[in-house]
Design an enzyme around this catalytic site. Sequence first.
Site, PDB file in Angstrom:
ATOM      1  N   GLY A   1       0.829  -1.209   0.000  1.00  0.00           N
ATOM      2  CA  GLY A   1       0.000   0.000   0.000  1.00  0.00           C
ATOM      3  C   GLY A   1       0.860   1.253   0.000  1.00  0.00           C
TER       4      GLY A   1
ATOM      5  N   GLY B   1       6.345  -2.473   3.570  1.00  0.00           N
ATOM      6  CA  GLY B   1       5.927  -2.872   4.904  1.00  0.00           C
ATOM      7  C   GLY B   1       6.185  -4.367   5.062  1.00  0.00           C
TER       8      GLY B   1
ATOM      9  N   THR C   1       5.827  -6.767   1.841  1.00  0.00           N
ATOM     10  CA  THR C   1       6.864  -6.533   0.834  1.00  0.00           C
ATOM     11  C   THR C   1       8.227  -6.993   1.348  1.00  0.00           C
ATOM     12  OG1 THR C   1       5.620  -4.675  -0.039  1.00  0.00           O
ATOM     13  CG2 THR C   1       7.965  -4.721  -0.553  1.00  0.00           C
TER      14      THR C   1
ATOM     15  N   ASP D   1       0.734   1.808   9.667  1.00  0.00           N
ATOM     16  CA  ASP D   1       0.385   1.052  10.882  1.00  0.00           C
ATOM     17  C   ASP D   1       1.546   1.002  11.878  1.00  0.00           C
ATOM     18  OD1 ASP D   1      -2.015   0.622   9.710  1.00  0.00           O
ATOM     19  OD2 ASP D   1      -1.799  -1.535   9.446  1.00  0.00           O
TER      20      ASP D   1
ATOM     21  N   ARG E   1     -23.472  14.371  21.509  1.00  0.00           N
ATOM     22  CA  ARG E   1     -23.373  13.069  20.841  1.00  0.00           C
ATOM     23  C   ARG E   1     -22.074  12.363  21.189  1.00  0.00           C
ATOM     24  NH1 ARG E   1     -25.031  15.206  14.856  1.00  0.00           N
ATOM     25  NH2 ARG E   1     -27.253  14.746  14.998  1.00  0.00           N
TER      26      ARG E   1
ATOM     27  N   MET F   1      -7.296   3.266  10.936  1.00  0.00           N
ATOM     28  CA  MET F   1      -6.611   2.078  10.426  1.00  0.00           C
ATOM     29  C   MET F   1      -5.721   1.457  11.502  1.00  0.00           C
ATOM     30  SD  MET F   1      -5.700   2.618   6.440  1.00  0.00           S
ATOM     31  CE  MET F   1      -6.968   2.292   5.197  1.00  0.00           C
TER      32      MET F   1
ATOM     33  N   GLU G   1      -9.479  -0.397  13.342  1.00  0.00           N
ATOM     34  CA  GLU G   1     -10.279  -1.306  12.512  1.00  0.00           C
ATOM     35  C   GLU G   1     -10.152  -2.770  12.960  1.00  0.00           C
ATOM     36  OE1 GLU G   1      -8.723  -1.041   8.495  1.00  0.00           O
ATOM     37  OE2 GLU G   1      -6.692  -1.415   9.198  1.00  0.00           O
TER      38      GLU G   1
ATOM     39  N   GLN H   1      -6.176   8.418   5.736  1.00  0.00           N
ATOM     40  CA  GLN H   1      -4.943   8.335   6.544  1.00  0.00           C
ATOM     41  C   GLN H   1      -3.727   7.956   5.707  1.00  0.00           C
ATOM     42  OE1 GLN H   1      -6.370   6.140  10.458  1.00  0.00           O
ATOM     43  NE2 GLN H   1      -7.681   5.738   8.708  1.00  0.00           N
TER      44      GLN H   1
HETATM   45  O1  F6P Z   1      -1.147  -1.609   5.858  1.00  0.00           O
HETATM   46  C1  F6P Z   1      -1.746  -0.405   6.134  1.00  0.00           C
HETATM   47  C2  F6P Z   1      -3.222  -0.419   5.997  1.00  0.00           C
HETATM   48  O2  F6P Z   1      -3.413   0.937   6.096  1.00  0.00           O
HETATM   49  C3  F6P Z   1      -4.054  -1.193   7.006  1.00  0.00           C
HETATM   50  O3  F6P Z   1      -4.269  -0.596   8.224  1.00  0.00           O
HETATM   51  C4  F6P Z   1      -5.343  -1.404   6.256  1.00  0.00           C
HETATM   52  O4  F6P Z   1      -6.070  -2.483   6.746  1.00  0.00           O
HETATM   53  C5  F6P Z   1      -4.857  -1.634   4.890  1.00  0.00           C
HETATM   54  O5  F6P Z   1      -3.693  -0.837   4.751  1.00  0.00           O
HETATM   55  C6  F6P Z   1      -5.856  -1.369   3.800  1.00  0.00           C
HETATM   56  O6  F6P Z   1      -5.193  -1.254   2.591  1.00  0.00           O
HETATM   57  P1  F6P Z   1      -5.749  -1.580   1.131  1.00  0.00           P
HETATM   58  O7  F6P Z   1      -7.087  -0.994   1.024  1.00  0.00           O
HETATM   59  O8  F6P Z   1      -4.737  -0.941   0.239  1.00  0.00           O
HETATM   60  O9  F6P Z   1      -5.742  -3.067   0.995  1.00  0.00           O
END
Ligand code: F6P
Length: 359
Positions: free
Chosen positions: A15, A118, A121, A143, A178, A185, A238, A285
């Site tokens: 990513g 990351g 890779t 992350d 609220r 992420m 997430e 992000q």
């Molecule tokens: O690896 C980073 C990250 O931002 C994760 O937190 C997230 O789950 C993932 O990439 C989502 O990436 P993509 O939509 O590119 O698969």
Amino acid sequence: MSTPVKTIGVLTGGGDCPGLNAAIRAVVKAGIGIYGFEIFGIETGFEGLIKKYARPLNLEEVRGIVNKGGTILGATRRHDPFHYQERAGEEIKTMDRSGDILQHASELGLDALVVLGGDGTLRIAERLSQMGLPLVAIPKTIDNDLSGTDVAIGFNTAVITAMEALDKLHSTAESHHRVMVVEVMGNKAGWIGLESGIAGGADVILIPEIPFSIEKACEKITGRTKLGRPFSIVVVSEGAKALGREETYIDPKRYRLGGIGQQIAAEIEKCAGLETRVLVLGHLQRGGSPTSFDRVLASRFAIHALRLIAQGNFGKMVALRNAEVQAIPIETAIASLKTVDPNDDLASTAEALGISLGR
Ligand code: F6P
């Protein structure tokens, strides 16, 4: 004695994240200016070496990109040469194309490769390095879950993006009485959630490393209502999960996390008796202009990677440890994921500030 390096390639795998272009720029500027290397940009990660998508990179190509998010070389998650998927008619076939990587690198005349990536890779890079591909890695992941480095390129920018969102949500949460639930992420590691939550004044932070009790989170929110503050900010990674439950997926077949924010919002609305809204920050992000920290880090990492290449010191990842740039074996970086220690300083700092971690 290894042959002197004349030509190098650079690629960005997995990513994207802010800061990749700053690193590519530094590789090209110093690679040409100091070492006199010829440099090839390999497109879309290792796929570019499978398909020979490569182009020469010169100073002109990297002009004005230090502040640009994304990567000028393109990115894909589908670039694993050991499990490369290709369409053959109606069928999708999975093949091992690692041999092509070595062959094409040699056909391009590459004496070494700079790999920005990351965990995924770098696992590929380590296997290729074992097969004899001379390479040096630079860590990048929002992350921040790569071991061996205190921080990876992209993390700082992502935390600031999330923090700014929290700053903005405070006023509307307060006006409407609220609860605002913000899903950030971090699929296995709660670094973005914890750091942005502390910096952005969250009331509850739920991270993957600490399975949470929704009752405990609600106690914090109702406690605030009793004190005359009937609004709260909840940050949830997430990959967070409630005690005794599994992670929440929007697309389980493709292991795509998502939906935990929505799930807990419904529960909070019931137990805290406050209207609750959800914001999923998602790929916001991963975008935008890198912070000065990420630009400087990317530049320092790139310059150190070039030093290692010039020394013929391959199979290493550059890392930041105690404010110093060092080189560590790639296998150390991928040996285990770097996650938040629930008993460590960051988690206890949050709790000392009165933030509930749902435990
Ligand atoms: O690896 C980073 C990250 O931002 C994760 O937190 C997230 O789950 C993932 O990439 C989502 O990436 P993509 O939509 O590119 O698969």
